[in-house]
Design a protein around this motif. Structure first.
Motif, mmCIF file in Angstrom:
data_model
loop_
_atom_site.group_PDB
_atom_site.id
_atom_site.type_symbol
_atom_site.label_atom_id
_atom_site.label_comp_id
_atom_site.label_asym_id
_atom_site.label_seq_id
_atom_site.Cartn_x
_atom_site.Cartn_y
_atom_site.Cartn_z
ATOM 1 N N CYS A 1 36.852 49.286 35.611
ATOM 2 C CA CYS A 1 35.117 49.360 35.392
ATOM 3 C C CYS A 1 35.287 49.143 34.136
ATOM 4 N N ARG B 1 35.497 44.979 33.464
ATOM 5 C CA ARG B 1 34.271 44.622 34.625
ATOM 6 C C ARG B 1 32.967 44.906 34.456
ATOM 7 N N TYR C 1 37.844 49.352 42.778
ATOM 8 C CA TYR C 1 37.967 48.482 41.776
ATOM 9 C C TYR C 1 39.255 47.444 42.606
ATOM 10 N N ASP D 1 40.491 43.416 38.549
ATOM 11 C CA ASP D 1 40.181 44.059 37.931
ATOM 12 C C ASP D 1 41.012 44.640 36.602
ATOM 13 N N ARG E 1 42.554 41.948 34.582
ATOM 14 C CA ARG E 1 41.469 41.478 33.314
ATOM 15 C C ARG E 1 41.862 42.194 32.236
#
Length: 466
Positions: free
Chosen positions: A81, A84, A134, A138, A141
């Motif tokens: 989170c 993101r 998520y 996500d 990344r």
């Protein structure tokens, strides 16, 4: 969203694990520089899980860095989170934590996506549509931000912030974190291991620090003396009546310890030889990390016990990775043992197994560690006659057995002794990551026995470190 203080005085803010045993997040600031110690996910009742959806009270993109003490979800699960939402810096942790966090976070995203899909298909979610917190994307990344840091080495994050990690003895790669904030120092216990962990060496004493943040999962209780007869007798009873032994177990560390004990019991003839299914791809991947640490000679592992990991192949052990094979275990044709995540039955494949095994009085559910309030595991521990699984109530007719021997959290005596062993006693102790009674009890003991000011901070509370 608030900015950082801008004050020259270092400040600590408790953004999670305050008044509860989950969601560890602690913000350390000085001036415009700040880092986050742990990025944990809230688990348990919906009132806590809803906090995961709230935006953080700071700009993730303004953080100098994030420090992870270990790879359990309530300490690392919020990381996707933050990335993101704009975090671009390094996430500092040990190599084993980086390896395990990748496994844990990928599994977390998969479970969230599957649960949302199933909820939309079955229509039992109150949200339209149900969404995951998520996604798998996500997570992918977020993982490149992980940077491994060796134990004992100071790592400069910014002009005012540096971190040093030391072994915590809780799970492989777990660490205590010492943060130097200018000329001030605050230390975090993370989750602290027991002195008698079956595989890991115990944690060393805390470094000298003005302030110490210590967990309190078992802050108001002591672990009972080990009683290996509990698991032995539960398995014997269940096999004799033709049932299934279902063991909800955390995928990281707990599954390894359960398998080691099953191996010991079988080799000594204490239990009959039956098939043992590890129905958790995450647990199987985590076992691989433990075996790699063993073969690389990790100094975290106890030399007198770690070789037993290599002997697990002597069991009638079956690795279950695909969903079809997992579904077949819902109705096995002979007695067996199923070890499946999650440990508190909050999600994962074990929920499906519970739906099929709980209504049958021949079966047995073995709980192997702390069960947080509001979780299905806690409901079973408290004697619930029905539990809600995927939108339906399921009767509990199976035997439920609690075996506390597998806990790898330090108990109240061990926590007090750890604080007392510090190279120099801290001036202030903040007691976190526990239910209110546990945190308050530990704070009182630290004050009464060590003469240190100790408090259980409120969620969102800010304190100066100078």
């Amino acid at each position: 969203m608030t900015a950082f203080t801008g004050s020259a005085s270092p400040v600590l803010t408790f953004l999670g694990a305050s008044g509860t045993v989950t969601g560890s997040r602690f913000l350390v600031e000085r001036g415009e520089e700040a880092l986050l110690v742990d990025a944990g996910l809230y688990q348990g009742p919906s009132s806590l899980r809803r906090r995961n959806w709230e935006p953080p009270p700071f700009d993730p993109g303004a953080l100098e860095g994030i420090v992870l003490t270990h790879a359990h979800l309530d300490h690392c699960g919020y990381l996707p989170c933050l990335v993101r939402d704009g975090f671009t810096g390094d996430v500092l942790c040990t190599q084993e934590t980086a390896d395990l966090a990748g496994i844990v976070l990928r599994d977390s995203a998969h479970l969230q996506e599957e649960e949302a899909r199933y909820a939309n298909q079955a229509g039992w979610s109150r949200h339209r549509p149900a969404l995951p917190l998520y996604s798998a994307g996500d997570v992918e990344r977020a993982l490149p931000h992980l940077r491994d840091v060796a134990y004992g080495a100071s790592h400069q994050i910014s002009a005012a912030l540096a971190v040093t990690l030391d072994p915590a003895g809780h799970i492989l790669g777990s660490a205590t974190a010492t943060i130097d904030v200018g000329d001030r120092r605050v230390a975090f216990s993370g989750d602290l291991g027991r002195t008698g962990h079956p595989l890991l060496r115990p944690p060393g004493p805390p470094v000298a620090a003005a302030a110490l943040v210590v967990e309190s999962t078992y802050g108001d209780r002591l672990h009972p003396p080990p009683n290996p007869d509990l698991l032995r007798d539960a398995i014997r009873r269940t096999v004799a009546r033709g049932g299934v032994v279902l063991v909800p177990a955390f995928a990281v560390d707990r599954t390894e310890l359960v398998l080691l004990e099953l191996q010991r019991l079988e080799e000594t003839g204490a239990i009959p030889r039956v098939p043992i299914y590890v129905d958790s791809p995450m647990a199987l991947d985590a076992l691989g990390v433990y075996l790699r640490a063993l073969h690389q000679g990790s100094p975290q592992l106890r030399g007198d016990r770690c070789g037993a990991l290599d002997d697990l192949e002597r069991l009638d052990l079956h690795a279950v990775r695909d969903a079809t094979a997992s579904r077949r275990l819902n109705a096995p044709d002979s007695p067996c043992i199923i070890v499946s995540a999650s440990g508190m039955a909050t999600g994962g494949r074990v929920v499906h197994h519970l739906a099929h095994q709980l209504p049958d009085e021949r079966n047995c559910v073995v709980l192997t560690g702390y069960q947080a309030p509001g979780t299905r595991g806690r409901q079973l521990l408290d004697g619930a006659r029905h539990v809600k699984l995927h939108g339906r109530y399921t009767p509990v007719r199976a035997e439920v057995v609690d075996i506390p021997d597998f806990s790898v959290h330090a108990d109240a005596d061990e926590l007090v002794a750890w604080v007392a062993s510090a190279q120099a006693l801290p001036r202030m102790v903040y007691v976190v990551h526990g239910e209110p009674d546990a945190s308050e009890s530990l704070a009182r003991r630290i004050e009464d026995e060590l003469g240190i000011c100790a408090v259980a901070p409120r969620l969102g509370e800010r304190v100066r470190l100078d």
